[in-house]
Each structure stands twice: as C-alpha cells, then as structure tokens.
Design a protein around this motif. Structure first.
Motif, PDB file in Angstrom:
ATOM      1  N   SER A  55      14.306 -74.063  33.396  1.00 15.11           N
ATOM      2  CA  SER A  55      13.141 -74.314  32.538  1.00 15.11           C
ATOM      3  C   SER A  55      13.556 -74.135  31.082  1.00 15.11           C
ATOM      4  O   SER A  55      14.334 -73.233  30.749  1.00 15.11           O
ATOM      5  CB  SER A  55      11.989 -73.361  32.880  1.00 15.11           C
ATOM      6  OG  SER A  55      12.338 -72.023  32.555  1.00 15.11           O
ATOM      7  N   GLU A  85      11.671 -73.870  27.265  1.00 16.11           N
ATOM      8  CA  GLU A  85      10.377 -73.663  26.627  1.00 16.11           C
ATOM      9  C   GLU A  85      10.519 -73.830  25.118  1.00 16.11           C
ATOM     10  O   GLU A  85      11.415 -73.251  24.495  1.00 16.11           O
ATOM     11  CB  GLU A  85       9.857 -72.261  26.959  1.00 16.11           C
ATOM     12  CG  GLU A  85       8.426 -72.001  26.499  1.00 16.11           C
ATOM     13  CD  GLU A  85       8.372 -71.431  25.090  1.00 16.11           C
ATOM     14  OE1 GLU A  85       7.351 -71.647  24.409  1.00 16.11           O
ATOM     15  OE2 GLU A  85       9.356 -70.798  24.671  1.00 16.11           O
ATOM     16  N   GLY A  93       5.515 -73.230  23.514  1.00 16.37           N
ATOM     17  CA  GLY A  93       4.546 -73.248  24.606  1.00 16.37           C
ATOM     18  C   GLY A  93       4.681 -74.408  25.565  1.00 16.37           C
ATOM     19  O   GLY A  93       4.024 -74.415  26.613  1.00 16.37           O
ATOM     20  N   VAL A 102       6.701 -76.217  28.348  1.00 13.92           N
ATOM     21  CA  VAL A 102       7.736 -75.873  29.324  1.00 13.92           C
ATOM     22  C   VAL A 102       8.162 -77.136  30.058  1.00 13.92           C
ATOM     23  O   VAL A 102       7.326 -77.874  30.590  1.00 13.92           O
ATOM     24  CB  VAL A 102       7.236 -74.810  30.325  1.00 13.92           C
ATOM     25  CG1 VAL A 102       8.342 -74.467  31.326  1.00 13.92           C
ATOM     26  CG2 VAL A 102       6.769 -73.560  29.595  1.00 13.92           C
ATOM     27  N   SER A 103       9.450 -77.378  30.072  1.00 13.87           N
ATOM     28  CA  SER A 103      10.014 -78.529  30.776  1.00 13.87           C
ATOM     29  C   SER A 103      11.006 -78.027  31.810  1.00 13.87           C
ATOM     30  O   SER A 103      11.798 -77.117  31.536  1.00 13.87           O
ATOM     31  CB  SER A 103      10.708 -79.473  29.790  1.00 13.87           C
ATOM     32  OG  SER A 103      11.339 -80.537  30.481  1.00 13.87           O
ATOM     33  N   HIS A 104      10.963 -78.622  33.001  1.00 18.32           N
ATOM     34  CA  HIS A 104      11.865 -78.230  34.081  1.00 18.32           C
ATOM     35  C   HIS A 104      12.986 -79.258  34.233  1.00 18.32           C
ATOM     36  O   HIS A 104      12.744 -80.465  34.163  1.00 18.32           O
ATOM     37  CB  HIS A 104      11.107 -78.082  35.407  1.00 18.32           C
ATOM     38  CG  HIS A 104      10.211 -76.879  35.433  1.00 18.32           C
ATOM     39  ND1 HIS A 104       8.925 -76.910  34.927  1.00 18.32           N
ATOM     40  CD2 HIS A 104      10.416 -75.611  35.888  1.00 18.32           C
ATOM     41  CE1 HIS A 104       8.375 -75.713  35.081  1.00 18.32           C
ATOM     42  NE2 HIS A 104       9.259 -74.912  35.659  1.00 18.32           N
TER      43      HIS A 104
END
Length: 222
Positions: A187, A189, A192, A194-196
């Motif tokens: 992840s 961030e 604020g 959040v990218s996986h």
C-alpha cells in the motif's frame, strides 16, 4: 568602323621601324583567313550555328565528391553487472542507513506525486491509480499489507531502491529491508489517498514500468 581599322594599311613610318614590306589587300585577306583557319578549331562535319541553336551542349562537368569523414561510432559503455557488484554501486553504507536522512526524499516524492496526479482529486480514483502505477516510487512510504510470507506483513518504510523483483526500504527503526515483489501486496499512502500495488504484476524495472500498459484484473491471487 573597327573592321576598317583592322584592315587599314600601316603608316610608312611604322613600316620602316618594324622592317616589314606592305602587301596588297588580297594577300592580307588570304593571310588572315589562313591564320584564323589554323588557329581556330572547327567542329568536323557540323555547322556550329545549328549545333548551338537546336541541340544541348554537354560540358561534361562532374561535381567533386565529398570526402566522408569517419566518425567514431564507439559510445561510452556503461558498467557491467559484475563491475557494479564489485564497486558496490547499489550498496548503502551502514552509516547512511538512517530513516531521518531520507525524509527529504519522501517530501520531494510527495510533491512530485501531487503534481503528477493534479492534486489527487478524490473524484477520479482510477485516474490517480493509473498514474501511480507508472510513477517513480523512490521516496514513497510503502507498507506490506498481505504476503505469503507472514514475516513481511506490516513492514513499512521509505523506498530507497527498486529492482525488477525486490523493493529495498529503510524502516523507522533504521533497518534496511529487502522485500520481494512476488506474492506480496503493498500500500502507498499520499495525503489520505491509499493505493494498493500487487507485486506479482509489478515485476518490472522503474524505467520499463513507465511505458507499460496495465490491465484491470478482477481478482489476483497471491
């Protein structure tokens, strides 16, 4: 007028100085024609006027060939993998393995991503996701959220080096960790958002990933 002057007889004073004998007009004309006939080259069996009027005259001019200068095609060769390993190019010295030293790199990366993603607008999450997949992640804080190896889960730190198959991060405890991409989910961030990242689909170098087209998959197994 000019022709009359040419054919005019010489004055008697010049005849005595030059020591020549005067000739009649017919003999002078015959001498002039014989002299011109022997001095001028006439084209054989051709009328010069027709040749110049109705036909093109090839002068036979050839442009001089330019001499080709041989440029050195040898380019500066980079270091081989063995030379890089021997010189320890990618090795971070122990005295430099401190988390606080790389916080300015993280701040620089945050500003880079905000500019790349046009301020990370929450109304366009897919646009931001596509941008992050091709972005340079050096300086990002990444966290392992899932992995087939439980010891990797929860590891978090600033990304220092990205290779084809592994991430090298520095943790808050000033520990250098090498985490494989395969069979892991990370992840990232930013403000604020959040990218996986699925590491198994992320096994490219950073330079190669910027030109790759990522496809949307419904489900990805670890």
């Amino acid at each position: 007028m000019e022709e009359a002057l040419v054919r005019a007889p010489l004055p008697r004073e010049l005849l005595k100085v030059l020591g020549v004998e005067p000739q009649s007009g017919s003999k002078a004309a015959a001498f002039t024609e014989a002299f011109l006939g022997s001095s001028l080259q006439r084209p054989g069996n051709h009328d010069l006027k027709n040749l110049l009027t109705h036909k093109a005259v090839i002068l036979g001019y050839a442009r001089p060939k330019k001499q080709k200068t041989k440029r050195s095609s040898k380019r500066a060769k980079g270091l081989t993998a063995q030379q890089k390993k021997a010189l320890k190019v990618f090795q971070i010295r122990p005295e430099h393995q401190r988390y606080e030293l790389f916080l300015p790199l993280h701040d620089l990366w945050r500003r880079y991503v905000l500019d790349l993603c046009a301020g990370l607008k929450p109304t366009c999450p897919q646009f931001v996701q596509q941008k992050l997949l091709k972005a340079d992640l050096h300086g990002a804080i990444i966290t392992v959220v899932r992995s087939k190896c439980p010891s990797y889960v929860g590891q978090s730190g600033i990304l220092l080096q990205e290779f084809k198959h592994v991430f090298k991060i520095i943790t808050r405890e000033d520990r250098l960790k090498v985490i494989p991409k395969r069979n892991s989910v990370f992840s990232v961030e930013v403000n604020g958002f959040v990218s996986h990242i699925y590491g198994s689909r992320f096994e490219q170098r950073a330079s190669e990933r910027s030109a790759k087209k990522f496809k949307v998959h419904g489900s990805i197994d670890l």
